[in-house]
Design an enzyme around this catalytic site. Sequence first.
Site: not given
Ligand code: PHB
Length: 399
Positions: A74, A203, A296, A300, A388
């Site tokens: 991505h 997000y 989460p 990270k 990120y």
């Molecule tokens: C996930 O795909 O489980 C995932 C993706 C982004 C995050 C946390 C978990 O910030």
Amino acid sequence: MKQRTQVGIVGAGPSGLLLSHLLARQGIDSIVIEDRSRDHVENRVRAGVLEQGTVDTLIEAGLGERMLDEGLIHDGIEIRFNGERHRVDFPSLTDGKRITIYGQGEVVKDLIDARLADGGVIHFEVSATSIHDIDGDAPVIRYRKDEAGHEIACDYIAGCDGFHGICRESVPEGILTGYERVYPYAWLGVLSDSPPAAEEVAYCHSDRGFALLSLRSPAVSRLYLQVAPDEDIEAWPDERFWEELRLRSATKDDGAGIEPGPVLQKGITPMRSYVVEPMRHGRLFLAGDAAHIVPPTGAKGMNLAVADIRYLTEALAAFYRAGDAAGLDAYSTRALRRVWKAQRFSWWMTTMLHLSPDDSPFDRRRQIGELDYVTTSVAAMTALAENYVGLPLDDGGAP
Ligand code: PHB
Ligand code: APR
């Protein structure tokens, strides 16, 4: 049974398994012991975003084949707020870096396959593990398996046994300091047999609370909702989950793009930031979740574990190659420098995107101001993007 190895590793999560694999490539022997079954560790649902440096580490270690085939590359993420979609593009802001979507369970499967194919030793389903003499020259790991007591004599012990493990707790009182922050919310996570709702990980900030749209493959979605820390999972039948996800991720122009599908797994994860200092005592080295936990948001956790293991492998390799203990002495300081930057980033992403019961109307408007800034200022977007995709592994993560 009495066994002897150079490095005794407690825990077969990503940390312990990667350490065992990288050490073997340096000609260093290890034995891994794991509380749970192979099936359990391979099928635990965890995060799935790999930083560029994590991907490079796995490829260099000969573990890239399936990841390169099945992982999804991505180029950015989406941030939604005030009913609008914004995109943060990684390659243009970070000199070409990207992220790879590949579940932690898949990384663990690849690692276990590689270890076993190379003749590596992993003892699954052991119990009553304890570690001894970490202050002395001859540490020992004891455990029980099949009703019998076993002992591993080693030069060093790697505590890769996660947040609830026994290694950190085995350090005598007064030596370690824990730094902690517990958040007033948790994540309700769903794995669903349905095509991803967004092309990139999205997000979503909303007045109803945070939501995250993620994926594992073109046919499997990974979705999360902010809920109360003591939320009862029974209060979330599938229909309620899908409806709330739709409301929180909807945009003004084109709805949320959610296609409900069969729910494969559902669970609640508490949110915590935690760091223990130092990450070493005597002949015990702590790595991964045994030493630090991040909330989460920003994904990270596993990436930090991989960075610790790289540092620890380099240090152990220098010691066994040339008797040089300087890297072992520097391990904790080196790892913690990068850990605290990832802590800062995870805390920042979390508090920017979630609604806290303690927030005032001022805080809510400040959050929107911050999201507006982060999605319009190139300087702010660059700061998000470089964290990120992962800060560099050298120089404590100084960009
Ligand atoms: C996930 O795909 O489980 C995932 C993706 C982004 C995050 C946390 C978990 O910030
Ligand atoms: N004896 C043997 N094994 C143990 C013991 C014990 N006493 N206690 C815990 N374990 C095992 C757990 O069963 C688990 O499989 O240690 C392993 C630790 O693995 P993880 O928790 O996955 O931690 P780590 O390998 O550091 O990986 C960090 O995983 O938890 C996620 O969010 C975290 O993504 C991050 C990554």
